[in-house]
Design a protein around this motif. Structure first.
Motif, short mmCIF file in Angstrom:
data_model
loop_
_atom_site.label_atom_id
_atom_site.label_comp_id
_atom_site.label_asym_id
_atom_site.label_seq_id
_atom_site.Cartn_x
_atom_site.Cartn_y
_atom_site.Cartn_z
N GLY A 1 39.53 71.72 8.81
CA GLY A 1 38.47 71.57 7.83
C GLY A 1 38.98 70.83 6.61
O GLY A 1 40.01 71.22 6.05
N ASN A 2 38.29 69.77 6.23
CA ASN A 2 38.67 68.98 5.06
C ASN A 2 37.63 69.23 3.97
O ASN A 2 36.51 68.73 4.05
N TRP A 3 38.03 70.01 2.97
CA TRP A 3 37.07 70.33 1.90
C TRP A 3 36.91 69.19 0.91
O TRP A 3 36.08 69.26 0.02
N LYS A 4 37.74 68.15 1.02
CA LYS A 4 37.69 67.01 0.09
C LYS A 4 37.72 67.53 -1.35
O LYS A 4 38.39 68.52 -1.63
N MET A 5 36.98 66.91 -2.28
CA MET A 5 37.00 67.35 -3.68
C MET A 5 35.88 68.35 -3.91
O MET A 5 35.00 68.17 -4.77
N GLY B 1 46.23 59.37 5.20
CA GLY B 1 45.54 58.14 5.60
C GLY B 1 44.06 58.33 5.87
O GLY B 1 43.46 57.53 6.60
N HIS B 2 43.46 59.37 5.26
CA HIS B 2 42.00 59.51 5.40
C HIS B 2 41.34 58.22 4.91
O HIS B 2 41.83 57.59 3.97
N SER B 3 40.23 57.85 5.51
CA SER B 3 39.61 56.56 5.15
C SER B 3 39.22 56.54 3.67
O SER B 3 39.18 55.46 3.06
N TYR C 1 40.92 60.53 15.03
CA TYR C 1 40.11 59.31 15.11
C TYR C 1 38.81 59.56 14.35
O TYR C 1 38.00 60.40 14.76
N GLU C 2 38.62 58.83 13.27
CA GLU C 2 37.44 59.01 12.44
C GLU C 2 36.80 57.66 12.15
O GLU C 2 37.26 56.93 11.24
N PRO C 3 35.76 57.28 12.91
CA PRO C 3 35.07 56.04 12.58
C PRO C 3 34.56 56.13 11.13
O PRO C 3 33.88 57.09 10.78
N ALA D 1 30.99 56.92 10.42
CA ALA D 1 30.46 58.22 10.89
C ALA D 1 30.79 59.35 9.92
O ALA D 1 30.30 60.46 10.07
N ILE D 2 31.64 59.06 8.92
CA ILE D 2 32.07 60.12 8.01
C ILE D 2 30.99 60.40 6.96
O ILE D 2 30.62 59.52 6.20
N GLY D 3 30.49 61.61 6.99
CA GLY D 3 29.51 62.04 6.00
C GLY D 3 28.16 61.39 6.11
O GLY D 3 27.34 61.48 5.19
N THR D 4 27.88 60.73 7.22
CA THR D 4 26.63 59.98 7.36
C THR D 4 25.63 60.65 8.30
O THR D 4 24.47 60.25 8.35
N GLY E 1 36.78 62.97 14.38
CA GLY E 1 36.16 63.33 13.10
C GLY E 1 35.06 62.37 12.73
O GLY E 1 35.15 61.17 12.99
N GLY E 2 34.01 62.91 12.12
CA GLY E 2 32.87 62.09 11.70
C GLY E 2 31.59 62.78 12.07
O GLY E 2 31.15 62.71 13.22
N SER E 3 31.01 63.52 11.09
CA SER E 3 29.71 64.19 11.27
C SER E 3 29.71 65.18 12.44
O SER E 3 28.69 65.33 13.12
N VAL E 4 30.84 65.87 12.64
CA VAL E 4 30.84 66.97 13.62
C VAL E 4 30.14 68.16 12.99
O VAL E 4 30.37 68.51 11.84
N VAL F 1 36.86 68.10 10.41
CA VAL F 1 35.49 68.36 9.97
C VAL F 1 35.42 68.35 8.46
O VAL F 1 36.19 69.06 7.80
N GLY F 2 34.51 67.57 7.90
CA GLY F 2 34.34 67.54 6.45
C GLY F 2 33.26 68.52 6.02
O GLY F 2 33.49 69.72 5.89
N GLY F 3 32.05 68.02 5.82
CA GLY F 3 30.96 68.81 5.25
C GLY F 3 30.75 70.16 5.93
O GLY F 3 30.56 71.18 5.25
N ALA F 4 30.79 70.18 7.26
CA ALA F 4 30.50 71.43 7.97
C ALA F 4 31.66 72.43 7.91
O ALA F 4 31.53 73.53 8.45
C1 PEP Z 1 36.07 63.91 7.06
O1 PEP Z 1 36.02 64.03 5.85
O2 PEP Z 1 37.17 63.71 7.60
C2 PEP Z 1 34.85 64.03 7.84
C3 PEP Z 1 34.91 63.86 9.12
O3 PEP Z 1 33.69 64.32 7.14
P1 PEP Z 1 32.28 64.75 7.78
O4 PEP Z 1 32.55 65.80 8.84
O5 PEP Z 1 31.50 65.30 6.63
O6 PEP Z 1 31.67 63.53 8.39
#
Ligand code: PEP
Length: 244
Positions: free
Chosen positions: A10-14, A94-96, A164-166, A169-172, A202-205, A224-227
């Motif tokens: 889980g990536n809580w970001k900021m 190396g997160h995008s 692998y995070e397109p 697809a991240i946060g979209t 990774g990307g909107s899972v 996983v970011g947001g979720a």
């Molecule tokens: C991420 O931040 O690496 C990510 C995958 O975010 P999200 O799950 O919100 O798309």
């Protein structure tokens, strides 16, 4: 070859204040995983407190970045050793968002991963194509080049994970098709220096799409970011990984 380990990160970001640590405690208490490793990566300010809150549980804590030097005049930066000292076992590199916001190129990501390994951390190295790169048919070239140049020669299944995070697809809320994910993961597996390295998508899972993503061959888990901010959502994703 040892089979790659299942892993949910889980990536809580900021996002996240001390008051949100109850989500980490709830995840550990209500969603223990019999088969997967679970890692939460809060902002650096919460690493020590989260590690303390999770003592005795199987959920581990990770950082979201580290410097490639072990100490010195780098205002605002954090070394891998400091993350380990605060209770982290992993670090996302190396997160995008760091590649875009801070101009981090793959060569620097490899330097950071080498520093993470030296500090005893597992490096979760992120790679992924932009939408323009996918549309112009460059996806495999881009991700294989990023993987090759972001991984130091110290990388092994014991200390490295590839995510692998397109970028698009991240946060979209958008995701590649299952065939597109499979194509990339097959290519990554074939080009890993150690086939036991876990490959995350990774990307909107989210809970609604996790099972179909985890059913793809060569997908060993998710970043996983947001979720990941809510224990119920991230716990449902972990449960889907257990069933895969
Ligand atoms: C991420 O931040 O690496 C990510 C995958 O975010 P999200 O799950 O919100 O798309």
């Amino acid at each position: 070859m040892t089979a790659p380990r299942k892993l949910a990160v889980g990536n809580w970001k900021m996002n996240g204040l001390r008051a949100d640590l109850h989500e980490a405690r709830k995840l550990a208490a209500e969603f223990p995983s019999p088969s997967a490793d679970i890692v939460l990566c809060p902002p650096a300010t919460l690493i020590g407190a989260m590690a303390a809150a999770l003592v005795g549980s199987s959920v581990r804590v990770g950082g979201q970045d580290c410097h490639f030097n072990s100490s010195g005049a780098h205002t605002g930066d954090i070394s891998a050793g400091m993350l380990a000292d605060a209770g982290a076992y992993h670090v996302i590199l190396g997160h995008s968002e760091r590649r875009a916001d801070h101009g981090e190129a793959s060569v620097m990501v490899a330097q950071k991963a080498r520093a993470a390994h030296a500090a005893g951390l597992t490096a979760i190295i992120c790679i992924g194509e932009t939408e323009a790169e996918r549309d112009s048919g460059q996806t495999l070239d881009v991700v294989l080049d990023q993987m090759k140049h972001s991984m130091p020669d110290s990388a092994s299944a014991a200390n490295t994970v590839i995510a692998y995070e397109p970028v698009w697809a991240i946060g979209t809320g958008r995701t590649p098709t299952l065939d597109q994910v499979a194509q990339v993961h097959d290519a990554l597996r074939a080009n890993l220096p150690d086939a036991g390295i876990s490959l995350l998508y990774g990307g909107s899972v989210k809970p609604a799409n996790a099972a179909e993503i985890f059913a793809i061959k060569n997908v060993d888990g998710a970043l996983v970011g947001g979720a990941s901010l809510k224990a119920d959502d991230f716990g449902a994703i972990v449960a889907a990984l257990d069933r895969a």
